[in-house]
Design a protein around this motif. Structure first.
Motif, PDB file in Angstrom:
ATOM      1  N   MET A  29       0.823  -1.201   0.000  1.00 28.94           N
ATOM      2  CA  MET A  29       0.000   0.000   0.000  1.00 28.94           C
ATOM      3  C   MET A  29       0.864   1.260   0.000  1.00 28.94           C
ATOM      4  SD  MET A  29      -2.759   1.376   2.791  1.00 28.94           S
ATOM      5  CE  MET A  29      -1.459   1.761   3.952  1.00 28.94           C
ATOM      6  N   VAL A  30       1.859   1.318   0.863  1.00 29.64           N
ATOM      7  CA  VAL A  30       2.722   2.494   0.946  1.00 29.64           C
ATOM      8  C   VAL A  30       3.502   2.675  -0.353  1.00 29.64           C
ATOM      9  CG1 VAL A  30       4.737   3.450   2.144  1.00 29.64           C
ATOM     10  CG2 VAL A  30       2.867   2.447   3.456  1.00 29.64           C
ATOM     11  N   SER A  31       3.966   1.579  -0.944  1.00 34.85           N
ATOM     12  CA  SER A  31       4.690   1.662  -2.219  1.00 34.85           C
ATOM     13  C   SER A  31       3.780   2.209  -3.319  1.00 34.85           C
ATOM     14  CB  SER A  31       5.210   0.286  -2.625  1.00 34.85           C
ATOM     15  OG  SER A  31       6.102  -0.200  -1.670  1.00 34.85           O
ATOM     16  N   GLY A  32       2.552   1.764  -3.357  1.00 41.64           N
ATOM     17  CA  GLY A  32       1.599   2.262  -4.353  1.00 41.64           C
ATOM     18  C   GLY A  32       1.308   3.739  -4.183  1.00 41.64           C
ATOM     19  N   ILE A  33       1.165   4.177  -2.944  1.00 39.38           N
ATOM     20  CA  ILE A  33       0.917   5.599  -2.672  1.00 39.38           C
ATOM     21  C   ILE A  33       2.107   6.435  -3.113  1.00 39.38           C
ATOM     22  CG2 ILE A  33       0.672   7.294  -0.817  1.00 39.38           C
ATOM     23  CD1 ILE A  33      -1.061   5.194   0.648  1.00 39.38           C
ATOM     24  N   LEU A  34       3.316   6.003  -2.774  1.00 38.60           N
ATOM     25  CA  LEU A  34       4.512   6.759  -3.151  1.00 38.60           C
ATOM     26  C   LEU A  34       4.688   6.820  -4.667  1.00 38.60           C
ATOM     27  CD1 LEU A  34       7.067   5.558  -0.450  1.00 38.60           C
ATOM     28  CD2 LEU A  34       5.918   7.786  -0.611  1.00 38.60           C
ATOM     29  N   LEU A  35       4.448   5.708  -5.347  1.00 39.72           N
ATOM     30  CA  LEU A  35       4.559   5.689  -6.804  1.00 39.72           C
ATOM     31  C   LEU A  35       3.546   6.631  -7.437  1.00 39.72           C
ATOM     32  CD1 LEU A  35       5.901   4.430  -9.296  1.00 39.72           C
ATOM     33  CD2 LEU A  35       4.139   2.660  -9.211  1.00 39.72           C
ATOM     34  N   THR A  36       2.326   6.627  -6.931  1.00 40.34           N
ATOM     35  CA  THR A  36       1.292   7.525  -7.448  1.00 40.34           C
ATOM     36  C   THR A  36       1.670   8.986  -7.223  1.00 40.34           C
ATOM     37  OG1 THR A  36      -0.390   5.850  -7.022  1.00 40.34           O
ATOM     38  CG2 THR A  36      -1.148   8.118  -7.290  1.00 40.34           C
ATOM     39  N   LEU A  37       2.202   9.306  -6.057  1.00 37.38           N
ATOM     40  CA  LEU A  37       2.608  10.684  -5.778  1.00 37.38           C
ATOM     41  C   LEU A  37       3.734  11.142  -6.691  1.00 37.38           C
ATOM     42  CD1 LEU A  37       2.498  10.780  -1.878  1.00 37.38           C
ATOM     43  CD2 LEU A  37       1.013  12.007  -3.463  1.00 37.38           C
ATOM     44  N   VAL A  38       4.724  10.287  -6.902  1.00 33.42           N
ATOM     45  CA  VAL A  38       5.858  10.651  -7.751  1.00 33.42           C
ATOM     46  C   VAL A  38       5.413  10.857  -9.195  1.00 33.42           C
ATOM     47  CG1 VAL A  38       8.019   9.781  -8.741  1.00 33.42           C
ATOM     48  CG2 VAL A  38       7.616   9.608  -6.294  1.00 33.42           C
ATOM     49  N   LEU A  39       4.647   9.912  -9.732  1.00 35.57           N
ATOM     50  CA  LEU A  39       4.189  10.034 -11.117  1.00 35.57           C
ATOM     51  C   LEU A  39       3.207  11.194 -11.289  1.00 35.57           C
ATOM     52  CD1 LEU A  39       3.731   6.282 -12.092  1.00 35.57           C
ATOM     53  CD2 LEU A  39       5.613   7.817 -12.668  1.00 35.57           C
ATOM     54  N   GLY A  40       2.333  11.400 -10.327  1.00 31.69           N
ATOM     55  CA  GLY A  40       1.375  12.508 -10.390  1.00 31.69           C
ATOM     56  C   GLY A  40       2.071  13.856 -10.340  1.00 31.69           C
ATOM     57  N   THR A  41       3.068  13.984  -9.469  1.00 30.80           N
ATOM     58  CA  THR A  41       3.819  15.236  -9.368  1.00 30.80           C
ATOM     59  C   THR A  41       4.568  15.521 -10.661  1.00 30.80           C
ATOM     60  OG1 THR A  41       4.064  14.948  -6.991  1.00 30.80           O
ATOM     61  CG2 THR A  41       5.600  16.454  -8.056  1.00 30.80           C
ATOM     62  N   ALA A  42       5.166  14.496 -11.243  1.00 28.60           N
ATOM     63  CA  ALA A  42       5.889  14.678 -12.510  1.00 28.60           C
ATOM     64  C   ALA A  42       4.935  15.127 -13.619  1.00 28.60           C
ATOM     65  CB  ALA A  42       6.591  13.387 -12.905  1.00 28.60           C
ATOM     66  N   ARG A  43       3.763  14.533 -13.678  1.00 26.19           N
ATOM     67  CA  ARG A  43       2.793  14.897 -14.728  1.00 26.19           C
ATOM     68  C   ARG A  43       2.258  16.308 -14.523  1.00 26.19           C
ATOM     69  NH1 ARG A  43       1.522  14.903 -19.790  1.00 26.19           N
ATOM     70  NH2 ARG A  43      -0.690  14.777 -20.175  1.00 26.19           N
ATOM     71  N   ILE A  44       1.960  16.684 -13.294  1.00 27.11           N
ATOM     72  CA  ILE A  44       1.460  18.033 -13.017  1.00 27.11           C
ATOM     73  C   ILE A  44       2.523  19.064 -13.375  1.00 27.11           C
ATOM     74  CG2 ILE A  44       0.842  19.623 -11.147  1.00 27.11           C
ATOM     75  CD1 ILE A  44      -0.683  17.267  -9.875  1.00 27.11           C
ATOM     76  N   THR A  45       3.771  18.781 -13.034  1.00 22.40           N
ATOM     77  CA  THR A  45       4.861  19.691 -13.390  1.00 22.40           C
ATOM     78  C   THR A  45       4.970  19.833 -14.896  1.00 22.40           C
ATOM     79  OG1 THR A  45       6.042  19.047 -11.386  1.00 22.40           O
ATOM     80  CG2 THR A  45       7.334  20.102 -13.117  1.00 22.40           C
ATOM     81  N   GLN A  46       4.853  18.734 -15.612  1.00 21.24           N
ATOM     82  CA  GLN A  46       4.920  18.764 -17.068  1.00 21.24           C
ATOM     83  C   GLN A  46       3.780  19.604 -17.647  1.00 21.24           C
ATOM     84  OE1 GLN A  46       3.927  15.064 -18.990  1.00 21.24           O
ATOM     85  NE2 GLN A  46       5.447  15.410 -20.609  1.00 21.24           N
ATOM     86  N   LEU A  47       2.574  19.432 -17.146  1.00 23.90           N
ATOM     87  CA  LEU A  47       1.429  20.182 -17.661  1.00 23.90           C
ATOM     88  C   LEU A  47       1.539  21.673 -17.330  1.00 23.90           C
ATOM     89  CD1 LEU A  47      -1.469  17.713 -16.876  1.00 23.90           C
ATOM     90  CD2 LEU A  47      -0.502  18.275 -19.115  1.00 23.90           C
ATOM     91  N   ARG A  48       2.070  22.004 -16.158  1.00 23.07           N
ATOM     92  CA  ARG A  48       2.248  23.417 -15.807  1.00 23.07           C
ATOM     93  C   ARG A  48       3.249  24.097 -16.735  1.00 23.07           C
ATOM     94  NH1 ARG A  48       2.218  23.438  -9.211  1.00 23.07           N
ATOM     95  NH2 ARG A  48      -0.017  23.133  -9.013  1.00 23.07           N
ATOM     96  N   ARG A  49       4.311  23.389 -17.082  1.00 19.49           N
ATOM     97  CA  ARG A  49       5.297  23.964 -18.004  1.00 19.49           C
ATOM     98  C   ARG A  49       4.694  24.213 -19.376  1.00 19.49           C
ATOM     99  NH1 ARG A  49      10.709  20.485 -16.581  1.00 19.49           N
ATOM    100  NH2 ARG A  49      11.084  21.468 -14.563  1.00 19.49           N
TER     101      ARG A  49
END
Length: 59
Positions: A29-49
């Motif tokens: 569960m913790v691994s899934g949450i961390l993976l989702t946060l990392v990938l989500g943050t990367a995508r949001i950063t990409q869209l903001r740029r």
């Protein structure tokens, strides 16, 4: 968690071990949450740029 103390064999990426089922589920569960946060943050950063207005240097 106290009820799921049965030992379970776990194999992942060449690692093998035995641990309680509750601990294995908690790690998953913790691994899934961390993976989702990392990938989500990367995508949001990409869209903001991409959404940022482009400035022209020809003034």
């Amino acid at each position: 968690m106290l009820q799921n103390t049965t030992l379970t064999q776990v194999s992942f990426l060449g690692l093998h071990g035995t641990l309680p089922l509750a601990v294995a589920m908690l790690i998953a569960m913790v691994s899934g949450i961390l993976l989702t946060l990392v990938l989500g943050t990367a995508r949001i950063t990409q869209l903001r740029r991409l959404a940022r207005p482009r400035r022209r240097h020809n003034r």
